[in-house]
Structure formats: structure tokens, C-alpha cells
Design a protein around this motif. Structure first.
Motif, PDB file in Angstrom:
ATOM      1  N   ASP A  92       0.807  -1.224   0.000  1.00 62.82           N
ATOM      2  CA  ASP A  92       0.000   0.000   0.000  1.00 62.82           C
ATOM      3  C   ASP A  92       0.839   1.273   0.000  1.00 62.82           C
ATOM      4  O   ASP A  92       0.302   2.367  -0.160  1.00 62.82           O
ATOM      5  CB  ASP A  92      -0.934   0.014   1.214  1.00 62.82           C
ATOM      6  N   ASP A  93       2.132   1.153   0.234  1.00 64.37           N
ATOM      7  CA  ASP A  93       3.072   2.271   0.135  1.00 64.37           C
ATOM      8  C   ASP A  93       2.632   3.462   0.987  1.00 64.37           C
ATOM      9  O   ASP A  93       2.252   4.511   0.468  1.00 64.37           O
ATOM     10  CB  ASP A  93       3.235   2.702  -1.330  1.00 64.37           C
ATOM     11  N   ASP A  94       2.696   3.285   2.306  1.00 63.92           N
ATOM     12  CA  ASP A  94       2.300   4.350   3.217  1.00 63.92           C
ATOM     13  C   ASP A  94       3.467   4.730   4.110  1.00 63.92           C
ATOM     14  O   ASP A  94       4.323   3.896   4.417  1.00 63.92           O
ATOM     15  CB  ASP A  94       1.113   3.914   4.083  1.00 63.92           C
ATOM     16  N   VAL A 165      -7.545  -3.495  -7.197  1.00 62.30           N
ATOM     17  CA  VAL A 165      -7.369  -2.056  -7.419  1.00 62.30           C
ATOM     18  C   VAL A 165      -7.886  -1.675  -8.798  1.00 62.30           C
ATOM     19  O   VAL A 165      -7.518  -2.284  -9.811  1.00 62.30           O
ATOM     20  CB  VAL A 165      -5.881  -1.662  -7.268  1.00 62.30           C
ATOM     21  N   LYS A 241      -6.592   7.566   1.420  1.00 59.69           N
ATOM     22  CA  LYS A 241      -5.678   6.810   0.571  1.00 59.69           C
ATOM     23  C   LYS A 241      -6.414   5.803  -0.314  1.00 59.69           C
ATOM     24  O   LYS A 241      -5.993   5.526  -1.434  1.00 59.69           O
ATOM     25  CB  LYS A 241      -4.641   6.092   1.435  1.00 59.69           C
ATOM     26  N   ASP A 242      -7.518   5.239   0.192  1.00 57.81           N
ATOM     27  CA  ASP A 242      -8.258   4.256  -0.605  1.00 57.81           C
ATOM     28  C   ASP A 242      -8.786   4.882  -1.890  1.00 57.81           C
ATOM     29  O   ASP A 242      -8.668   4.307  -2.974  1.00 57.81           O
ATOM     30  CB  ASP A 242      -9.420   3.682   0.215  1.00 57.81           C
ATOM     31  N   ASP A 245      -5.964   5.686  -4.303  1.00 58.07           N
ATOM     32  CA  ASP A 245      -5.418   4.487  -4.936  1.00 58.07           C
ATOM     33  C   ASP A 245      -6.458   3.735  -5.777  1.00 58.07           C
ATOM     34  O   ASP A 245      -6.165   2.651  -6.291  1.00 58.07           O
ATOM     35  CB  ASP A 245      -4.855   3.538  -3.869  1.00 58.07           C
ATOM     36  N   ASN A 246      -7.673   4.283  -5.862  1.00 56.85           N
ATOM     37  CA  ASN A 246      -8.749   3.684  -6.664  1.00 56.85           C
ATOM     38  C   ASN A 246      -9.077   2.269  -6.194  1.00 56.85           C
ATOM     39  O   ASN A 246      -9.268   1.348  -6.999  1.00 56.85           O
ATOM     40  CB  ASN A 246      -8.361   3.681  -8.147  1.00 56.85           C
ATOM     41  N   LYS A 247      -9.185   2.102  -4.852  1.00 59.47           N
ATOM     42  CA  LYS A 247      -9.496   0.797  -4.279  1.00 59.47           C
ATOM     43  C   LYS A 247     -10.986   0.716  -3.976  1.00 59.47           C
ATOM     44  O   LYS A 247     -11.592   1.682  -3.511  1.00 59.47           O
ATOM     45  CB  LYS A 247      -8.692   0.582  -2.991  1.00 59.47           C
TER      46      LYS A 247
END
Length: 296
Positions: A92-94, A165, A241-242, A245-247
Motif C-alpha cells: 500500500d506504500d504508506d 485495485v 488513501k483508498d 489508490d482507486n481501491k
């Protein structure tokens, strides 16, 4: 939230901090960087929802506090390892977790990878090293934790999440993903706590599974709502973030207000599931309330 519940929760959280610290190698033990990073990842933060569930379920079955301590530490180590890996650039790159830099930022990516691996191994070591658990029961608890953490549980849900995603999932597909990714370890927490005490009959086991299913979904629904409505300072992690990230989330599929209503229905389902236990399940009911009504 009653004062008694708050006092109970704070007592468990403080005890868990000491117990988990004792279950980890000291930061000055070689390899010092890895051990310091493991302690950074596990200690000094977090709501400790899973250990609280372990203790609350253990109260139903008269479980030994020493066994509950081991089970709670083990399940929280699995959770912490999953967060360390989840935050890495390949996932998830956080850069923010529990209000502080994520492990790969505070240390480096290779260390973060090893921290997750080591915490996962340590979880099973902690549970296997509890000599007060009858052997057959101990094997059942170890198997349960392994299944909840593996490809049929948390890791499987994470894999589906990564593959989803940008896709338009159905509500049923989203629920399946989160029953694995989030729900499996929450269910394991409840059942591990119960297994630490007396045997349960089929109706009681079914009630705990129904309760766990409800809170597992509710936890994720509320997470999705908070990701869409709270700020990073409140959450202790990167907000929004969701969507960025287009989740797929409950909010993106259902909308905000229907998601809030769904969380409330799941809270009520969790309460109803505990009917066979009467007043003995008070702490589990209060934890369902905490999960749904939390602001972070």
C-alpha cells in the motif's frame, strides 16, 4: 462507553504493553537493528482491539490469565507484522502508521521485510511456549492462528485486495475480501480467547462465530468511512488513501450514509449473536460498540 469499560480496556492495554515487551528480544540483543525495529513496530501504539477481544472472550470460559496473555500477544504480533508489510512500497506504500513513520521509513525496506517475518515467527513461538495450555488445546490454537493468518485468511484477503485495485467489485465480492483480510484475525482473536478456557457447546461456538463475522465486517466498514471522512492526524495514518489508490470500498460501492447504516446494523447483529451468553458477554458487546463508534 462506561467508566468501568474504559478502566478494563486501559488495564488490558497497559498489561499487553508489558507482556509483549517481555515476549520480544531486547533492543540491545544482536541483531540489534532488527530487534529495535521489531519493538518499534509492536510497542507504543495501537488500540489493541484483538487482545481486548481475546480477553473478553476468555471471560466467557473462565480462561487462565496466563494463557490469555500468550494468545493475545501472539495475535497482536500477527496483526503488527501485517501492518509492517502492508505499509511497504510494494503493497500500500504508506509512510504513516499509528502517528509515526512506518517501519520501512524509520529504518529501511529490507529491515521492514525482516521485521514482519520475525514477528510472524515470534507469534507462534510465544503461543507454543505457553506450558500451561493442555497440548491438544494448544495445537488447536496454533492451527487456528495459522489458518487465520495464511492464504485462507488474512494473506488471502490482502492478495484479493491488491488484485482488485481499479476494479468494480460487487458487494458480495467486497465482503468476501474483507472477511478474509480483516475478519479472519478478528474471529481468531475471539475463538482463541474462548479456547483458553472451558469447552463450548455447538450453540455457543456458533454464537461466537456469528458475533465475530459481524464485528469483522463492521470494523472494515468503519475503516472505509473513516478513510473518507477523517484527517490523517486523527487516524494516525494517511487519510483518503483508498480513494486516491482507486481501491473498492464500502463507501465507493454503497455511499457514505448507507455505509454508516450498515455498520450500525452489524453492531446490532453482534449484540444479538451473544444472546446465549447473557450478561457474561458484556465486554464483547462493549467491544462491538467500540468498533462501530470509534473515531480513529
Amino acid at each position: 462507553m462506561s467508566a468501568q469499560f474504559q478502566d478494563w480496556m486501559k488495564s488490558i492495554q497497559a498489561g499487553m504493553e508489558a507482556d509483549m515487551s517481555a515476549c520480544l528480544p531486547a533492543a540491545d540483543v544482536v541483531p540489534t537493528k532488527l530487534h529495535a525495529a521489531m519493538r518499534y513496530a509492536l510497542l507504543g501504539g495501537g488500540k489493541r482491539v484483538r487482545p481486548l477481544l481475546v480477553y473478553a472472550a476468555g471471560a466467557l470460559t473462565g480462561a487462565d490469565a496466563r494463557i490469555l496473555s500468550r494468545a493475545a500477544a501472539a495475535v497482536e504480533m500477527i496483526h503488527a507484522y501485517s501492518l509492517v508489510h502492508d505499509d511497504m512500497p510494494c503493497m500500500d506504500d504508506d509512510e504513516l502508521r499509528r502517528g509515526k513513520p512506518t517501519v520501512h521509513v524509520a529504518y529501511d525496506e529490507a529491515t521492514a521485510l525482516l521485521v514482519g517475518d520475525a514477528l510472524q515467527a515470534q507469534a507462534f513461538n510465544v503461543l507454543a511456549d505457553a506450558d500451561s495450555i493442555p497440548p491438544a488445546r494448544q495445537v488447536a490454537m496454533l492451527r487456528l492462528l495459522a489458518q487465520a493468518a495464511g492464504s485462507a485468511g488474512m494473506c488471502g484477503g490482502q492478495a484479493i485486495d491488491l488484485d482488485s485495485v481499479g476494479l468494480a467489485l460487487t458487494l458480495e465480492q467486497l465482503e468476501r475480501m474483507h472477511q478474509l483480510k480483516t475478519g479472519a484475525l478478528l474471529r481468531a482473536s475471539v475463538v482463541l480467547g474462548a479456547l483458553a478456557g472451558r469447552d463450548l457447546d455447538e450453540a455457543e461456538l456458533r454464537a461466537l462465530h456469528d458475533y465475530s463475522r459481524a464485528i469483522g465486517l463492521a470494523f472494515q466498514v468503519v475503516d472505509d468511512v473513516l478513510d473518507a471522512t477523517a484527517d490523517s492526524a486523527t487516524l494516525g495514518k494517511t487519510a483518503g488513501k483508498d480513494a486516491a489508490d482507486n481501491k473498492p470500498t464500502y463507501v465507493s460501492i454503497l455511499g457514505l450514509e448507507p455505509s454508516v447504516a450498515l455498520a450500525e446494523r452489524l453492531r446490532q447483529d453482534a449484540h444479538a449473536a451473544l444472546a446465549p451468553f447473557g450478561d457474561n458477554a458484556l465486554r464483547l458487546r462493549e467491544l462491538a460498540d467500540l468498533i462501530v463508534q470509534r473515531k480513529a
